[in-house]
Design a protein around this motif. Structure first.
Motif, PDB file in Angstrom:
ATOM      1  N   LYS A  40       0.719  -1.240  -0.034  1.00 18.54           N
ATOM      2  CA  LYS A  40       0.062  -0.196   0.060  1.00 18.54           C
ATOM      3  C   LYS A  40       0.757   1.176   0.053  1.00 18.54           C
ATOM      4  N   VAL A  41       1.915   1.123   0.682  1.00 19.82           N
ATOM      5  CA  VAL A  41       2.896   2.328   0.884  1.00 19.82           C
ATOM      6  C   VAL A  41       3.343   2.549  -0.440  1.00 19.82           C
ATOM      7  N   GLU A  42       3.842   1.412  -1.208  1.00 17.52           N
ATOM      8  CA  GLU A  42       4.425   1.789  -2.469  1.00 17.52           C
ATOM      9  C   GLU A  42       3.649   2.464  -3.323  1.00 17.52           C
ATOM     10  N   LYS A  43       2.269   2.185  -3.385  1.00 14.44           N
ATOM     11  CA  LYS A  43       1.255   2.950  -4.400  1.00 14.44           C
ATOM     12  C   LYS A  43       1.287   4.505  -4.013  1.00 14.44           C
ATOM     13  N   VAL A  44       1.306   4.728  -2.677  1.00  9.79           N
ATOM     14  CA  VAL A  44       1.178   6.260  -2.234  1.00  9.79           C
ATOM     15  C   VAL A  44       2.643   6.682  -2.597  1.00  9.79           C
ATOM     16  N   LEU A  45       3.603   6.214  -2.408  1.00 13.63           N
ATOM     17  CA  LEU A  45       5.015   6.774  -2.802  1.00 13.63           C
ATOM     18  C   LEU A  45       4.948   7.200  -4.099  1.00 13.63           C
ATOM     19  N   GLU A  46       4.344   6.604  -5.176  1.00 12.31           N
ATOM     20  CA  GLU A  46       4.466   7.001  -6.615  1.00 12.31           C
ATOM     21  C   GLU A  46       3.633   8.317  -6.573  1.00 12.31           C
ATOM     22  N   ASP A  47       2.511   8.201  -5.990  1.00 11.90           N
ATOM     23  CA  ASP A  47       1.548   9.481  -5.929  1.00 11.90           C
ATOM     24  C   ASP A  47       2.364  10.842  -5.328  1.00 11.90           C
ATOM     25  N   LEU A  48       3.259  10.603  -4.269  1.00  7.50           N
ATOM     26  CA  LEU A  48       4.031  11.463  -3.498  1.00  7.50           C
ATOM     27  C   LEU A  48       4.855  12.322  -4.419  1.00  7.50           C
ATOM     28  N   ASN A  49       5.327  11.737  -5.441  1.00 13.15           N
ATOM     29  CA  ASN A  49       6.274  12.464  -6.480  1.00 13.15           C
ATOM     30  C   ASN A  49       5.625  13.605  -6.878  1.00 13.15           C
ATOM     31  N   ASN A  50       4.281  13.582  -7.281  1.00 17.86           N
ATOM     32  CA  ASN A  50       3.489  14.683  -7.778  1.00 17.86           C
ATOM     33  C   ASN A  50       3.607  15.839  -6.824  1.00 17.86           C
ATOM     34  N   TYR A  51       3.571  15.621  -5.503  1.00 15.93           N
ATOM     35  CA  TYR A  51       3.298  16.890  -4.422  1.00 15.93           C
ATOM     36  C   TYR A  51       4.661  17.147  -3.536  1.00 15.93           C
ATOM     37  N   VAL A  52       5.543  16.429  -3.616  1.00 15.29           N
ATOM     38  CA  VAL A  52       6.866  16.730  -2.892  1.00 15.29           C
ATOM     39  C   VAL A  52       8.070  16.628  -3.831  1.00 15.29           C
ATOM     40  N   LYS A  53       8.936  17.384  -3.425  1.00 20.88           N
ATOM     41  CA  LYS A  53      10.253  17.449  -4.085  1.00 20.88           C
ATOM     42  C   LYS A  53      11.073  16.123  -3.862  1.00 20.88           C
ATOM     43  N   PRO A  54      11.877  15.722  -4.711  1.00 17.53           N
ATOM     44  CA  PRO A  54      12.832  14.754  -4.542  1.00 17.53           C
ATOM     45  C   PRO A  54      13.617  14.957  -3.268  1.00 17.53           C
ATOM     46  N   GLY A  55      14.036  13.899  -2.351  1.00 16.26           N
ATOM     47  CA  GLY A  55      14.968  14.153  -1.268  1.00 16.26           C
ATOM     48  C   GLY A  55      14.196  14.779   0.110  1.00 16.26           C
ATOM     49  N   HIS A  56      12.856  14.663  -0.121  1.00 15.91           N
ATOM     50  CA  HIS A  56      11.817  15.186   1.190  1.00 15.91           C
ATOM     51  C   HIS A  56      11.355  13.991   1.669  1.00 15.91           C
ATOM     52  N   VAL A  57      11.509  12.914   1.163  1.00 13.68           N
ATOM     53  CA  VAL A  57      10.573  11.745   1.816  1.00 13.68           C
ATOM     54  C   VAL A  57      11.637  10.728   2.141  1.00 13.68           C
ATOM     55  N   VAL A  58      11.428  10.031   3.485  1.00 16.26           N
ATOM     56  CA  VAL A  58      12.269   8.944   3.884  1.00 16.26           C
ATOM     57  C   VAL A  58      11.631   7.849   4.104  1.00 16.26           C
ATOM     58  N   SER A  59      11.828   6.622   3.962  1.00 19.88           N
ATOM     59  CA  SER A  59      11.064   5.507   4.115  1.00 19.88           C
ATOM     60  C   SER A  59      11.990   4.564   4.679  1.00 19.88           C
ATOM     61  N   TRP A  60      11.323   3.478   5.707  1.00 20.34           N
ATOM     62  CA  TRP A  60      12.176   2.433   6.034  1.00 20.34           C
ATOM     63  C   TRP A  60      11.159   1.304   6.626  1.00 20.34           C
ATOM     64  N   PRO A  61      11.574  -0.031   6.355  1.00 28.06           N
ATOM     65  CA  PRO A  61      11.033  -1.174   7.111  1.00 28.06           C
ATOM     66  C   PRO A  61      10.666  -1.104   8.434  1.00 28.06           C
ATOM     67  N   ALA A  62       9.569  -1.541   9.162  1.00 26.05           N
ATOM     68  CA  ALA A  62       9.383  -1.621  10.514  1.00 26.05           C
ATOM     69  C   ALA A  62       8.248  -2.683  10.844  1.00 26.05           C
ATOM     70  N   ASN A  63       8.312  -2.929  12.100  1.00 22.39           N
ATOM     71  CA  ASN A  63       7.311  -4.103  12.624  1.00 22.39           C
ATOM     72  C   ASN A  63       6.364  -3.333  13.587  1.00 22.39           C
ATOM     73  N   VAL A  64       5.059  -3.910  13.257  1.00 20.05           N
ATOM     74  CA  VAL A  64       3.905  -3.167  14.306  1.00 20.05           C
ATOM     75  C   VAL A  64       3.628  -4.536  15.188  1.00 20.05           C
ATOM     76  N   ASN A  65       3.497  -4.321  16.424  1.00 24.75           N
ATOM     77  CA  ASN A  65       3.524  -5.182  17.516  1.00 24.75           C
ATOM     78  C   ASN A  65       1.755  -5.454  17.450  1.00 24.75           C
ATOM     79  N   MET A  66       1.417  -6.515  17.208  1.00 21.21           N
ATOM     80  CA  MET A  66      -0.036  -6.992  16.966  1.00 21.21           C
ATOM     81  C   MET A  66      -0.700  -7.593  18.401  1.00 21.21           C
TER      82      MET A  66
END
Length: 103
Positions: free
Chosen positions: A75-101
């Motif tokens: 889901k995040v990958e799809k949104v990251l593609e859209d973010l390119n239309n709103y935010v200049k390169p270099g302003h978005v940082v992402s990393w893998p994480a785990n959520v405690n369920m």
């Protein structure tokens, strides 16, 4: 403890660019992210070196903003593609994480 893999994303903005509302709509309405938090900074600077800050004498309308969100990596990958239309390169940082369920 059960965990679920997610991707965390942090977007760096300033209030003066008026991107906040558009991005919140994208993340909430279109992306339907699991969680989004907006942080308002008291000071910051980026590539230009211009310091954005708030003082007691000057209430700035160009303070730093950080939007942070997470969800399933696909889901995040799809949104990251859209973010390119709103935010200049270099302003978005992402990393893998785990959520405690829980147990």
């Amino acid at each position: 403890m059960t965990t679920r893999e997610v991707t965390m994303v942090r977007i760096y903005l300033t209030e003066g660019k008026h991107q906040y509302q558009q991005l919140m709509e994208l993340l909430h309405d279109k992306g339907q992210m699991a969680g989004v938090t907006a942080f308002r900074g008291i000071a910051g600077f980026g590539q230009t070196g211009k310091v954005h800050s708030s003082t007691l004498l000057d209430i700035s309308l160009d303070l730093p903003l950080v939007l942070e969100f997470f969800d399933e990596p696909s889901k995040v990958e799809k949104v990251l593609e859209d973010l390119n239309n709103y935010v200049k390169p270099g302003h978005v940082v992402s990393w893998p994480a785990n959520v405690n369920m829980g147990e």
